[in-house]
Write an enzyme that holds these catalytic residues in place. Sequence first.
Site, PDB file in Angstrom:
ATOM      1  N   ARG A 180       0.831  -1.209   0.000  1.00 23.38           N
ATOM      2  CA  ARG A 180       0.000   0.000   0.000  1.00 23.38           C
ATOM      3  C   ARG A 180       0.867   1.261   0.000  1.00 23.38           C
ATOM      4  NH1 ARG A 180      -5.380   1.016  -1.106  1.00 23.38           N
ATOM      5  NH2 ARG A 180      -6.263   2.605   0.284  1.00 23.38           N
ATOM      6  N   GLU A 290     -10.096 -23.168  28.573  1.00 24.20           N
ATOM      7  CA  GLU A 290      -8.945 -23.875  29.129  1.00 24.20           C
ATOM      8  C   GLU A 290      -8.273 -23.055  30.238  1.00 24.20           C
ATOM      9  OE1 GLU A 290      -8.222 -26.907  28.590  1.00 24.20           O
ATOM     10  OE2 GLU A 290      -9.387 -27.354  26.811  1.00 24.20           O
TER      11      GLU A 290
END
Length: 507
Positions: A180, A290
């Site tokens: 870009r 978890e």
Amino acid sequence: MTELHHGSNVQGLQTTATFDRDTDEFVINTPNEGATKWWIGNAAVHGKFATVFARLILPSSSSGNADMGVHAFIVPLRSMQTHAPLPGVEIRDCGYKVGLNGVDNGALRFHNVRIPRDNLLNKFGDVSREGVYSSPLPTPNKRFAATLGELVGGRVGLAAGSVGVLKAAATIAIRYSLLRQQFGPPNKPETVILDYQSQQGRLIPMLASSYAFHFATEYLVDRYVEMKRTRDDEVIADVHALSAGLKSYVTAYTAKSLSICREACGGHGYAAVNRFGSLRNDHDIFQTFEGDNTVLLQQVAADLLKQFKKKFEGGALTVTWKYLRDSMGTYLSQTNPVVTHRDGEGHLRDPNFQLDAFRYRTARLLQTAALRLRKLTKQHGSFEAWNYCLNHLLTLAESHIETVILEKFIEAVHRCEDKTGKSHLKLLCDLYALDRIWNDIGTYRNQDYVAPNKAKAIHRLVEQLCHEVRLVATELVDAFKIPDYILRAPIGLKSKQYSEYSQIIGF
């Protein structure tokens, strides 16, 4: 494991498994709405069996029922022939989630569901035909810790998986930033946006962190394999704390980085096809399943305090914490005025200075946390004392994990035999270390560990290192070797990014 009313506090689970001596069975029950099993992966549509964590209840003629604590049981959910829910089992879908909607998370309730006694997973506790409980572990707390310890593999996997997500996001954002172009000097080509210092400050330290986390989680996986092979108590303790800390630290960092990458790619970063949205949504839950990150960091802090106590009682420290054994006195002694003012590049890029700085911070936080807890416990009790110090303890845990990450990165640099590769890794390692020091420069200034001139020099060097890494950014993201068919974001491909992007919308 998870229930509607209880997640992290597994000892508070309410589902019961009551032993029936007459039939040699356990009876599984959901005693109230809060005990409904929630977020159970694959339960809503596909699952035929579940590992159900429940309180093991043994009837006793003398003193009523005896609660033996949380144990795990294999419970059938659906018919093997028709796939219909079995009698007494209620199943619901938890509904759409922020991400990971390919997983059919479900909610479960049990009404007098009977299972054979053999369905108790009995490695840490067993019940005989006569209803007598036995365990190789002497206390309920040790049994509970051993049961939950089997979950450590999930944390190892999440830490490593999160690094993979970070690598992908950094690859997309950096490749796009090298493509870009926006603005530039008069009458000259537009400037690649990664040449802007602001864009480098967003993305280049992230790239360094990706490499740092790669080596740290690689070490964690090796330790986990060693744990499984040897079952050595010291290795087990080390892996439990290390997996908790790395899972928490890495997933939190990646979650923040995904938003930074999206913003760094402007409007095109908002396009769903360029994947920042799906990566962010699917990864977001990594911070809470978890083990909730805040809870896991407290486990790390608690282990550090235990190791701190061991040091003063003459005990042995586990491997990950070994630097504390010899360093507490050194790092907490009066800082050297000459060293605090040294600001040369050679000194700042010396791994000994970097490690000393990280270890000093951890040692200081650990000592002051221990002193505060001792004082506050006498005044308010242990629970309230911990809560009063909670932010301090979380900072301590993060500081320690950052130290471990840096140690593993430095070791990786030393191991690298390729001259060019070693130079690039050293560059990234220095950036990781100095960027972390600069981000917490207030702590170092408050303790007079870093003088004002040295602080300024660190900031300047971070910006310089970002520029140097930018010059090899293409090679560094390509080294992740993520194939385009895995990356799948048009703006993050190796070539023809704009053409691929245009074709996807129909041009």
